[in-house]
Design a protein around this motif. Structure first.
Motif, PDB file in Angstrom:
ATOM      1  N   PRO A 104      37.884  65.663  21.194  1.00 49.73           N
ATOM      2  CA  PRO A 104      37.023  64.674  20.534  1.00 49.73           C
ATOM      3  C   PRO A 104      35.769  65.289  19.919  1.00 49.73           C
ATOM      4  O   PRO A 104      35.300  64.814  18.878  1.00 49.73           O
TER       5      PRO A 104
ATOM      6  N   SER B  72      43.883  55.733  19.494  1.00 44.44           N
ATOM      7  CA  SER B  72      44.177  57.033  18.887  1.00 44.44           C
ATOM      8  C   SER B  72      45.615  57.083  18.363  1.00 44.44           C
ATOM      9  O   SER B  72      45.880  57.729  17.350  1.00 44.44           O
TER      10      SER B  72
ATOM     11  N   LYS C 162      44.747  64.674  15.576  1.00 41.44           N
ATOM     12  CA  LYS C 162      44.572  64.308  16.992  1.00 41.44           C
ATOM     13  C   LYS C 162      43.099  64.299  17.368  1.00 41.44           C
ATOM     14  O   LYS C 162      42.636  63.403  18.076  1.00 41.44           O
TER      15      LYS C 162
ATOM     16  N   ALA D 217      40.992  61.053  18.529  1.00 40.16           N
ATOM     17  CA  ALA D 217      40.361  61.029  19.847  1.00 40.16           C
ATOM     18  C   ALA D 217      38.871  60.703  19.730  1.00 40.16           C
ATOM     19  O   ALA D 217      38.322  59.971  20.561  1.00 40.16           O
TER      20      ALA D 217
ATOM     21  N   SER E 245      37.102  57.288  21.253  1.00 43.93           N
ATOM     22  CA  SER E 245      36.109  57.442  22.323  1.00 43.93           C
ATOM     23  C   SER E 245      34.833  56.634  22.098  1.00 43.93           C
ATOM     24  O   SER E 245      34.048  56.456  23.026  1.00 43.93           O
TER      25      SER E 245
END
Length: 111
Positions: A27, A61, A94, A98, A102
């Protein structure tokens, strides 16, 4: 348990951990990559102004990854997103996904 079985289980465990770690999202890297997204989607993924631009903050996500991959492949079209997504790697997708997932969103019910 015999010696060969123990060795096989150990090797499989190491391979599994390596595979999971190799594909784990970052992230913090997603936060850095998201700078290019902030022009339309806002610094924290909350879009302002353009009704065609969705909020990304707090989105799943899995949804974001699929959307970005669809833009990258051309399966989904948008004049801006198709151009931006075409150069993203799977790992970058990805990481971005993420990061936006978050971000915590709170909702206040109107009185």
């Amino acid at each position: 348990m015999n010696h060969l079985t123990k060795i096989c289980l150990t090797v499989l465990s190491v391979l599994f951990v390596t595979a999971v770690t190799a594909h784990a999202a970052d992230p913090e890297n997603g936060r850095k990559l998201a700078r290019q997204c902030s022009v339309c989607h806002g610094k924290l993924g909350v879009a302002r102004g353009d009704p065609e631009v969705p909020n990304l903050a707090g989105q799943s996500s899995l949804y974001l990854e699929k959307s970005l991959k669809d833009y990258r492949s051309g399966e989904r079209q948008d004049r801006r997103m198709t151009l931006l997504a075409k150069n993203l790697s799977d790992d970058e997708i990805k990481d971005l996904s993420a990061w936006f997932e978050s971000i915590m969103i709170t909702v206040t019910e109107p009185e």
